[in-house]
Design an enzyme around this catalytic site. Structure first.
Site, PDB file in Angstrom:
ATOM      1  N   HIS A 186      -7.515  -5.787  -0.256  1.00 46.50           N
ATOM      2  CA  HIS A 186      -6.313  -4.980  -0.026  1.00 46.50           C
ATOM      3  C   HIS A 186      -5.400  -5.620   1.026  1.00 46.50           C
ATOM      4  O   HIS A 186      -4.188  -5.665   0.856  1.00 46.50           O
ATOM      5  CB  HIS A 186      -6.725  -3.577   0.416  1.00 46.50           C
TER       6      HIS A 186
ATOM      7  N   ASP B 273      -9.550  -5.374  -4.628  1.00 50.50           N
ATOM      8  CA  ASP B 273      -8.969  -4.385  -3.721  1.00 50.50           C
ATOM      9  C   ASP B 273      -9.856  -3.141  -3.736  1.00 50.50           C
ATOM     10  O   ASP B 273      -9.940  -2.439  -4.744  1.00 50.50           O
ATOM     11  CB  ASP B 273      -7.543  -4.039  -4.167  1.00 50.50           C
TER      12      ASP B 273
ATOM     13  N   SER C 295       0.825  -1.197   0.000  1.00 50.20           N
ATOM     14  CA  SER C 295       0.000   0.000   0.000  1.00 50.20           C
ATOM     15  C   SER C 295       0.867   1.258   0.000  1.00 50.20           C
ATOM     16  O   SER C 295       1.682   1.454  -0.901  1.00 50.20           O
ATOM     17  CB  SER C 295      -0.962  -0.046   1.196  1.00 50.20           C
TER      18      SER C 295
END
Length: 276
Positions: A256, A227, A97
Protein backbone atom coordinates in the site's frame (compact mmCIF):
# COMPACT_ATOMS: atom_id res chain seq x y z
CA UNK A 1 3.75 27.17 3.32
CA UNK A 2 0.60 28.83 4.55
CA UNK A 3 -2.96 28.38 5.77
CA UNK A 4 -6.39 29.32 4.54
CA UNK A 5 -9.54 29.63 6.61
CA UNK A 6 -12.55 27.90 5.04
CA UNK A 7 -16.25 28.67 5.50
CA UNK A 8 -16.70 27.01 8.91
CA UNK A 9 -13.56 28.59 10.34
CA UNK A 10 -11.32 25.55 9.92
CA UNK A 11 -7.73 26.41 9.03
CA UNK A 12 -6.19 24.27 6.31
CA UNK A 13 -2.39 24.07 6.23
CA UNK A 14 -0.71 23.73 2.85
CA UNK A 15 2.69 23.71 1.16
CA UNK A 16 3.15 25.51 -2.16
CA UNK A 17 6.60 25.13 -3.68
CA UNK A 18 8.03 26.07 -7.05
CA UNK A 19 7.41 28.58 -9.84
CA UNK A 20 3.90 30.00 -9.64
CA UNK A 21 3.67 29.98 -13.43
CA UNK A 22 4.53 26.30 -13.75
CA UNK A 23 1.96 23.53 -14.14
CA UNK A 24 0.66 22.66 -10.67
CA UNK A 25 0.58 19.18 -9.18
CA UNK A 26 -1.72 18.81 -6.18
CA UNK A 27 -1.19 15.91 -3.76
CA UNK A 28 -3.93 14.37 -1.57
CA UNK A 29 -2.59 12.30 1.35
CA UNK A 30 -3.94 9.15 2.95
CA UNK A 31 -5.34 8.45 6.42
CA UNK A 32 -4.17 9.38 9.07
CA UNK A 33 -1.20 11.19 7.56
CA UNK A 34 -0.32 14.67 6.30
CA UNK A 35 1.25 16.55 3.41
CA UNK A 36 4.61 15.29 4.68
CA UNK A 37 3.80 11.85 3.28
CA UNK A 38 4.44 13.32 -0.18
CA UNK A 39 8.03 14.44 0.51
CA UNK A 40 9.54 12.02 -2.02
CA UNK A 41 7.12 13.15 -4.72
CA UNK A 42 7.16 16.89 -4.01
CA UNK A 43 10.95 17.09 -4.14
CA UNK A 44 11.06 14.96 -7.29
CA UNK A 45 8.48 16.95 -9.24
CA UNK A 46 9.83 20.27 -7.97
CA UNK A 47 13.18 19.29 -9.50
CA UNK A 48 11.36 18.60 -12.77
CA UNK A 49 10.11 22.19 -12.87
CA UNK A 50 6.57 21.75 -11.57
CA UNK A 51 4.71 23.75 -8.94
CA UNK A 52 3.87 21.29 -6.16
CA UNK A 53 1.10 21.74 -3.60
CA UNK A 54 0.00 19.52 -0.72
CA UNK A 55 -2.37 20.23 2.13
CA UNK A 56 -3.12 18.65 5.49
CA UNK A 57 -6.71 17.44 5.43
CA UNK A 58 -8.88 18.91 8.19
CA UNK A 59 -8.23 17.07 11.43
CA UNK A 60 -4.87 15.87 10.11
CA UNK A 61 -1.34 17.24 10.40
CA UNK A 62 -1.19 20.97 11.08
CA UNK A 63 -4.76 21.78 10.06
CA UNK A 64 -7.46 22.42 12.67
CA UNK A 65 -8.33 19.35 14.75
CA UNK A 66 -11.99 19.46 13.82
CA UNK A 67 -14.68 17.49 15.61
CA UNK A 68 -17.16 18.07 12.77
CA UNK A 69 -16.98 18.01 8.98
CA UNK A 70 -14.83 14.89 8.85
CA UNK A 71 -16.57 13.52 5.78
CA UNK A 72 -15.67 13.31 2.11
CA UNK A 73 -17.92 16.11 0.87
CA UNK A 74 -16.42 18.54 3.40
CA UNK A 75 -12.90 17.38 2.60
CA UNK A 76 -13.55 18.15 -1.06
CA UNK A 77 -15.12 21.51 -0.23
CA UNK A 78 -11.86 22.34 1.55
CA UNK A 79 -9.88 21.37 -1.55
CA UNK A 80 -12.13 23.53 -3.72
CA UNK A 81 -11.51 26.45 -1.35
CA UNK A 82 -7.75 25.88 -1.57
CA UNK A 83 -7.62 25.54 -5.35
CA UNK A 84 -9.80 28.64 -5.72
CA UNK A 85 -7.57 30.55 -3.30
CA UNK A 86 -4.46 29.61 -5.28
CA UNK A 87 -6.35 29.91 -8.61
CA UNK A 88 -4.91 26.61 -9.84
CA UNK A 89 -5.54 25.80 -13.50
CA UNK A 90 -4.53 22.87 -15.68
CA UNK A 91 -3.48 21.02 -12.53
CA UNK A 92 -2.64 17.36 -12.08
CA UNK A 93 -4.25 15.87 -8.96
CA UNK A 94 -2.56 12.86 -7.37
CA UNK A 95 -4.27 11.04 -4.52
CA UNK A 96 -3.17 8.10 -2.39
CA UNK A 97 -5.53 5.82 -0.48
CA UNK A 98 -8.15 8.04 1.23
CA UNK A 99 -6.65 10.90 -0.74
CA UNK A 100 -7.44 8.97 -3.90
CA UNK A 101 -11.10 9.18 -3.02
CA UNK A 102 -10.79 12.86 -2.21
CA UNK A 103 -8.99 13.50 -5.50
CA UNK A 104 -11.56 11.55 -7.50
CA UNK A 105 -14.47 13.47 -6.03
CA UNK A 106 -12.70 16.80 -6.48
CA UNK A 107 -11.79 16.08 -10.12
CA UNK A 108 -15.35 14.96 -10.85
CA UNK A 109 -16.69 18.27 -9.49
CA UNK A 110 -13.94 20.69 -10.53
CA UNK A 111 -14.68 23.80 -12.55
CA UNK A 112 -13.74 23.65 -16.25
CA UNK A 113 -10.05 24.29 -16.81
CA UNK A 114 -8.99 23.47 -13.27
CA UNK A 115 -7.81 19.89 -13.90
CA UNK A 116 -5.66 18.43 -16.69
CA UNK A 117 -5.09 14.88 -15.43
CA UNK A 118 -5.53 12.70 -12.35
CA UNK A 119 -3.54 9.88 -10.76
CA UNK A 120 -5.02 7.50 -8.18
CA UNK A 121 -2.50 5.44 -6.21
CA UNK A 122 -3.58 2.59 -3.93
CA UNK A 123 -6.88 4.46 -3.87
CA UNK A 124 -10.08 3.51 -2.05
CA UNK A 125 -12.62 4.01 -4.90
CA UNK A 126 -15.11 2.77 -5.87
CA UNK A 127 -16.05 1.76 -2.28
CA UNK A 128 -14.26 -0.29 0.35
CA UNK A 129 -16.89 -1.72 2.68
CA UNK A 130 -18.58 -5.02 1.91
CA UNK A 131 -22.29 -4.99 1.16
CA UNK A 132 -24.85 -6.83 -0.96
CA UNK A 133 -23.87 -4.53 -3.85
CA UNK A 134 -20.14 -4.92 -3.12
CA UNK A 135 -19.69 -8.55 -2.04
CA UNK A 136 -15.92 -8.48 -2.56
CA UNK A 137 -15.43 -5.55 -0.20
CA UNK A 138 -13.81 -5.47 3.22
CA UNK A 139 -16.22 -6.52 6.02
CA UNK A 140 -17.51 -3.77 8.31
CA UNK A 141 -16.03 -5.70 11.24
CA UNK A 142 -12.54 -4.76 10.01
CA UNK A 143 -13.33 -1.05 10.13
CA UNK A 144 -15.04 -1.47 13.50
CA UNK A 145 -11.78 -3.04 14.62
CA UNK A 146 -9.88 0.03 13.42
CA UNK A 147 -12.17 2.25 15.47
CA UNK A 148 -11.83 0.08 18.57
CA UNK A 149 -8.03 0.00 18.31
CA UNK A 150 -7.81 3.75 17.71
CA UNK A 151 -9.99 4.54 20.72
CA UNK A 152 -8.18 2.08 22.99
CA UNK A 153 -4.56 3.00 22.19
CA UNK A 154 -4.08 5.15 19.11
CA UNK A 155 -0.30 5.38 19.52
CA UNK A 156 0.17 1.61 19.54
CA UNK A 157 -2.34 1.08 16.74
CA UNK A 158 -0.50 3.50 14.47
CA UNK A 159 2.82 1.87 15.26
CA UNK A 160 1.36 -1.55 14.42
CA UNK A 161 -0.04 -0.36 11.07
CA UNK A 162 3.20 1.28 9.98
CA UNK A 163 5.34 -1.63 11.16
CA UNK A 164 3.19 -4.20 9.41
CA UNK A 165 0.73 -4.11 6.51
CA UNK A 166 1.05 -0.51 5.32
CA UNK A 167 4.53 -0.93 3.84
CA UNK A 168 4.50 -4.72 3.66
CA UNK A 169 7.09 -4.88 6.43
CA UNK A 170 5.26 -7.96 7.73
CA UNK A 171 6.19 -9.94 4.61
CA UNK A 172 9.05 -12.48 4.78
CA UNK A 173 12.32 -10.96 3.65
CA UNK A 174 11.00 -7.38 3.54
CA UNK A 175 13.58 -4.64 3.92
CA UNK A 176 12.41 -2.63 6.92
CA UNK A 177 13.05 1.11 7.29
CA UNK A 178 12.68 2.15 10.97
CA UNK A 179 12.70 5.83 10.03
CA UNK A 180 9.77 5.30 7.67
CA UNK A 181 7.80 3.64 10.47
CA UNK A 182 8.61 6.48 12.86
CA UNK A 183 7.65 9.10 10.28
CA UNK A 184 4.27 7.45 9.67
CA UNK A 185 3.66 7.35 13.42
CA UNK A 186 4.76 10.98 13.79
CA UNK A 187 2.39 12.17 11.11
CA UNK A 188 -0.52 10.21 12.53
CA UNK A 189 -0.05 11.40 16.08
CA UNK A 190 0.04 15.07 15.04
CA UNK A 191 -3.58 14.85 13.91
CA UNK A 192 -6.75 14.72 15.99
CA UNK A 193 -8.13 11.45 17.35
CA UNK A 194 -11.78 12.45 16.77
CA UNK A 195 -11.13 13.46 13.17
CA UNK A 196 -9.19 10.27 12.48
CA UNK A 197 -11.94 8.17 14.07
CA UNK A 198 -14.58 9.82 11.88
CA UNK A 199 -12.41 9.52 8.77
CA UNK A 200 -12.54 5.72 8.99
CA UNK A 201 -16.20 5.95 8.00
CA UNK A 202 -15.38 8.49 5.28
CA UNK A 203 -12.77 6.34 3.58
CA UNK A 204 -14.53 3.01 3.98
CA UNK A 205 -18.19 3.80 3.35
CA UNK A 206 -18.15 6.62 0.77
CA UNK A 207 -19.29 5.42 -2.65
CA UNK A 208 -17.21 7.02 -5.42
CA UNK A 209 -18.87 5.17 -8.31
CA UNK A 210 -20.55 8.25 -9.76
CA UNK A 211 -17.41 10.33 -9.27
CA UNK A 212 -15.34 7.90 -11.31
CA UNK A 213 -17.98 7.84 -14.03
CA UNK A 214 -18.05 11.65 -14.16
CA UNK A 215 -14.28 12.17 -14.52
CA UNK A 216 -13.53 13.30 -18.08
CA UNK A 217 -9.75 13.81 -17.92
CA UNK A 218 -7.04 11.17 -18.46
CA UNK A 219 -6.65 9.21 -15.23
CA UNK A 220 -3.83 6.85 -14.28
CA UNK A 221 -4.62 4.17 -11.70
CA UNK A 222 -1.59 2.67 -9.93
CA UNK A 223 -1.86 -0.21 -7.47
CA UNK A 224 0.33 -2.85 -5.90
CA UNK A 225 -1.00 -6.39 -6.11
CA UNK A 226 0.18 -7.06 -2.54
CA UNK A 227 -1.72 -4.11 -1.09
CA UNK A 228 -2.95 -5.40 2.29
CA UNK A 229 -4.80 -2.20 3.18
CA UNK A 230 -6.81 -1.51 0.00
CA UNK A 231 -7.00 -4.87 -1.82
CA UNK A 232 -6.64 -4.42 -5.57
CA UNK A 233 -9.51 -6.70 -6.59
CA UNK A 234 -12.12 -4.46 -4.99
CA UNK A 235 -10.54 -1.12 -5.83
CA UNK A 236 -8.32 -0.48 -8.86
CA UNK A 237 -9.65 -3.42 -10.85
CA UNK A 238 -13.19 -2.10 -10.43
CA UNK A 239 -12.33 1.59 -10.71
CA UNK A 240 -10.71 1.19 -14.11
CA UNK A 241 -13.99 -0.16 -15.51
CA UNK A 242 -15.79 3.02 -14.45
CA UNK A 243 -13.30 5.56 -15.80
CA UNK A 244 -13.84 6.92 -19.31
CA UNK A 245 -10.19 7.73 -19.91
CA UNK A 246 -8.45 5.43 -17.46
CA UNK A 247 -5.14 3.55 -17.58
CA UNK A 248 -4.25 0.86 -15.04
CA UNK A 249 -0.72 -0.12 -14.03
CA UNK A 250 -0.24 -2.92 -11.53
CA UNK A 251 3.00 -3.39 -9.58
CA UNK A 252 3.69 -7.03 -8.67
CA UNK A 253 4.48 -7.47 -4.98
CA UNK A 254 4.22 -3.78 -4.11
CA UNK A 255 2.47 -2.75 -0.85
CA UNK A 256 0.00 0.00 0.00
CA UNK A 257 2.77 2.45 0.94
CA UNK A 258 4.62 1.95 -2.33
CA UNK A 259 4.91 5.69 -2.99
CA UNK A 260 7.42 5.84 -0.15
CA UNK A 261 9.30 2.55 -0.34
CA UNK A 262 9.26 2.40 -4.15
CA UNK A 263 9.33 6.09 -5.03
CA UNK A 264 12.18 5.40 -7.44
CA UNK A 265 9.80 3.31 -9.56
CA UNK A 266 6.53 5.24 -9.22
CA UNK A 267 7.82 8.78 -9.64
CA UNK A 268 9.16 8.28 -13.19
CA UNK A 269 5.98 6.42 -14.17
CA UNK A 270 3.82 9.32 -12.96
CA UNK A 271 6.07 11.83 -14.69
CA UNK A 272 5.77 9.96 -17.99
CA UNK A 273 1.96 10.01 -17.72
CA UNK A 274 1.90 13.73 -16.88
CA UNK A 275 4.16 14.57 -19.82
CA UNK A 276 2.32 12.36 -22.33
Amino acid sequence: MGTIKVADGTEIFFKDWGPKGAQPIVFHHGWPLSADDWDAQMLYFLAQGYRVIAHDRRGHGRSTQTDTGNDMDTYVADVIALTDHLDLRNAVHIGHSTGGGEAARYVARAKPGRVAKAILVGAVPPIMVQSANNPGGTPMSVFDGFRTALAANRAQFYLDVASGPFYGFNRPGAKIYPGTIQNWWRQGMIGGAKAHYDCIKAFSETDFTKDLQAIDVPTLVLHGDDDQVVPIADSAQLAIKLLRKGQLKVYPGFPHGMLTVHADVLNPDMLAFIKA
